[in-house]
Write a protein that holds these residues in place. Structure first.
Motif: not given
Length: 105
Positions: A81-98
Motif C-alpha cells: 500500500l502507498d503511504p497514507g492514513m488507513y482505517l482498520l475495522k474489526m467485526e466480531g461477535p463482541r461488536g465492531n471497532s475501528v
C-alpha cells in the motif's frame, strides 16, 4: 443482510463515527503506528468466534479483508500500500471497532 446498510457503514464519515463510538471491551490496537506496512493487531475481541479484519482507505474503498479466530494478535503485511492514513475495522461477535493507522515509507 442489508446491502444499503453495509454500504453506509463503509462510508468514511460512518467509519470515523465508529472511532468515537468504539466499544472499550474490544481493546483494538495497531502497533507500531505509524508503520511501514508491517504491523500487529491486538484485540481481545478476536478470541471468540470468527472475526473479520477489514482495511479501508479514507475514501471507504476496501483494500484487504481476512478472517481470524481464536487469537488475540494478528500480524499484517500491507507493504504494497502507498503511504497514507488507513482505517482498520474489526467485526466480531463482541461488536465492531475501528482504528486509524498510518503507513510511512
Amino acid at each position: 443482510f442489508d446491502p444499503q446498510a453495509a454500504e453506509e457503514a463503509t462510508k468514511p464519515q460512518n467509519l470515523e463515527k465508529e472511532l468515537i463510538d468504539k466499544d472499550p471491551s474490544q481493546d483494538l490496537m495497531v502497533f507500531p503506528n505509524p508503520n511501514q506496512g508491517s504491523f500487529r493487531i491486538y484485540a481481545k475481541g478476536m478470541t471468540k468466534g470468527n472475526t473479520e479484519l477489514i482495511v479501508y482507505d479514507l475514501s471507504g474503498k476496501e483494500l484487504d479483508r481476512r478472517t481470524v479466530s481464536g487469537t488475540s494478535q494478528v500480524e499484517m503485511n500491507l507493504e504494497h500500500l502507498d503511504p497514507g492514513m488507513y482505517l482498520l475495522k474489526m467485526e466480531g461477535p463482541r461488536g465492531n471497532s475501528v482504528r486509524r493507522f498510518q503507513i510511512t515509507k
